[in-house]
Write a protein that holds these residues in place. Structure first.
Motif, PDB file in Angstrom:
ATOM      1  N   LYS A  83       0.806  -1.223   0.000  1.00  0.00           N
ATOM      2  CA  LYS A  83       0.000   0.000   0.000  1.00  0.00           C
ATOM      3  C   LYS A  83       0.841   1.275   0.000  1.00  0.00           C
ATOM      4  O   LYS A  83       0.598   2.187  -0.791  1.00  0.00           O
ATOM      5  CB  LYS A  83      -0.917  -0.014   1.228  1.00  0.00           C
ATOM      6  CG  LYS A  83      -1.904   1.121   1.267  1.00  0.00           C
ATOM      7  CD  LYS A  83      -2.776   0.999   2.519  1.00  0.00           C
ATOM      8  CE  LYS A  83      -3.402   2.314   2.887  1.00  0.00           C
ATOM      9  NZ  LYS A  83      -3.962   2.301   4.247  1.00  0.00           N
ATOM     10  N   ASN A 117      -6.321  -4.277  -5.647  1.00  0.00           N
ATOM     11  CA  ASN A 117      -6.585  -3.992  -4.244  1.00  0.00           C
ATOM     12  C   ASN A 117      -7.649  -2.940  -3.998  1.00  0.00           C
ATOM     13  O   ASN A 117      -8.183  -2.850  -2.910  1.00  0.00           O
ATOM     14  CB  ASN A 117      -5.278  -3.560  -3.567  1.00  0.00           C
ATOM     15  CG  ASN A 117      -4.302  -4.699  -3.475  1.00  0.00           C
ATOM     16  OD1 ASN A 117      -4.423  -5.540  -2.604  1.00  0.00           O
ATOM     17  ND2 ASN A 117      -3.367  -4.749  -4.404  1.00  0.00           N
ATOM     18  N   CYS A 118      -7.904  -2.116  -4.993  1.00  0.00           N
ATOM     19  CA  CYS A 118      -8.920  -1.094  -4.772  1.00  0.00           C
ATOM     20  C   CYS A 118     -10.178  -1.376  -5.562  1.00  0.00           C
ATOM     21  O   CYS A 118     -11.224  -0.835  -5.272  1.00  0.00           O
ATOM     22  CB  CYS A 118      -8.386   0.283  -5.138  1.00  0.00           C
ATOM     23  SG  CYS A 118      -7.006   0.724  -4.100  1.00  0.00           S
ATOM     24  N   ASP A 166      -3.154   7.851   2.563  1.00  0.00           N
ATOM     25  CA  ASP A 166      -3.439   6.657   3.326  1.00  0.00           C
ATOM     26  C   ASP A 166      -4.933   6.513   3.656  1.00  0.00           C
ATOM     27  O   ASP A 166      -5.561   5.505   3.310  1.00  0.00           O
ATOM     28  CB  ASP A 166      -2.619   6.696   4.620  1.00  0.00           C
ATOM     29  CG  ASP A 166      -2.454   5.306   5.210  1.00  0.00           C
ATOM     30  OD1 ASP A 166      -1.801   4.475   4.561  1.00  0.00           O
ATOM     31  OD2 ASP A 166      -2.992   5.068   6.293  1.00  0.00           O
ATOM     32  N   ASP A 187      -7.873   4.029   1.870  1.00  0.00           N
ATOM     33  CA  ASP A 187      -8.684   3.136   2.703  1.00  0.00           C
ATOM     34  C   ASP A 187     -10.165   3.364   2.444  1.00  0.00           C
ATOM     35  O   ASP A 187     -10.937   2.414   2.309  1.00  0.00           O
ATOM     36  CB  ASP A 187      -8.396   3.383   4.194  1.00  0.00           C
ATOM     37  CG  ASP A 187      -7.081   2.783   4.637  1.00  0.00           C
ATOM     38  OD1 ASP A 187      -6.576   1.890   3.930  1.00  0.00           O
ATOM     39  OD2 ASP A 187      -6.551   3.194   5.678  1.00  0.00           O
TER      40      ASP A 187
END
Lengths: 106, 106
Positions: free
Chosen positions: A3, A90-91, B16, B20
């Motif tokens: 990340k 991942n997103c 970050d 998320d």
DNA sequence: TTGTTATTTCTATATTTCTAGAAATATGAA
DNA sequence: TTCATATTTCTAGAAATATAGAAATAACAA
């Protein structure tokens, strides 16, 4: 790619000058360009450009090799690919956000 | 999508907390999530989170609809796709940086 | 209306990033 | 060595972004 590496690469591209630089380097291909040349093309002072190049190198998007007194910088396609791959995997949960299109990164 | 829009989208993801948030919204799917829920999940104060959501909305990566007293936020897949497409088309000259892989975005 | 919940706006501070001149360093040529 | 060219480091001020408490606003329920 994890990340924080992905964020670093995104940050590296998320800037007007740096995006221009990356495009120039992609156009230049594996032979790359010296910082001086880039600075002339984009009309950016050496110190400023060096700051941006440092960020891009840290992000892994730009590689650098010395050739005589010039430092040849070139785009790292694999790193760019890895970032795009990270984003879609991942997103976007694989190809979930690209219905019916499949992925370039399987 | 033009260059400054692409930079806006890259900037929106290059953080970050915001990365998320985007992932949570992708997982949540079209039903989305209320800001309050996101704040609880990620342990971010409402005012801080609102600031980030505003950036993501401005970048077009997040959509927002009111449902009663909750504001439901959801990921805009098309916008994400447009950004990835911009990057591969404008920064990697089509599939130039993905030799032999083709593109998900033709 | 009054109260409760959800979100946003206001505000201020802290932190990070950007910019670029000047000086230092590195390389190779004369 | 001396000079010219190429790049980096140092430095500092400017600009942008991040954080979050407190107050304001919006929606609904009682």
């Amino acid at each position: 790619m994890n990340k924080s590496e992905a964020i670093q690469a995104l940050t590296a591209l998320a800037h007007d000058t740096r995006l221009d630089v990356f495009r120039l380097l992609v156009e230049a291909g594996p032979e790359g360009l010296a910082i001086g040349n880039i600075g002339e093309m984009l009309d950016v002072p050496a110190a400023t450009l060096n700051h941006h190049m440092t960020l891009m190198k840290q992000a892994g998007l730009v590689k650098c090799m010395r050739a005589g007194r010039k430092l040849i910088h070139s785009a790292d396609y694999d790193r760019m690919d890895a970032m795009l791959s990270y984003l879609t995997k991942n997103c976007c949960q694989g190809s979930a956000c690209f219905p019916g299109k499949g992925s370039a990164h399987d």
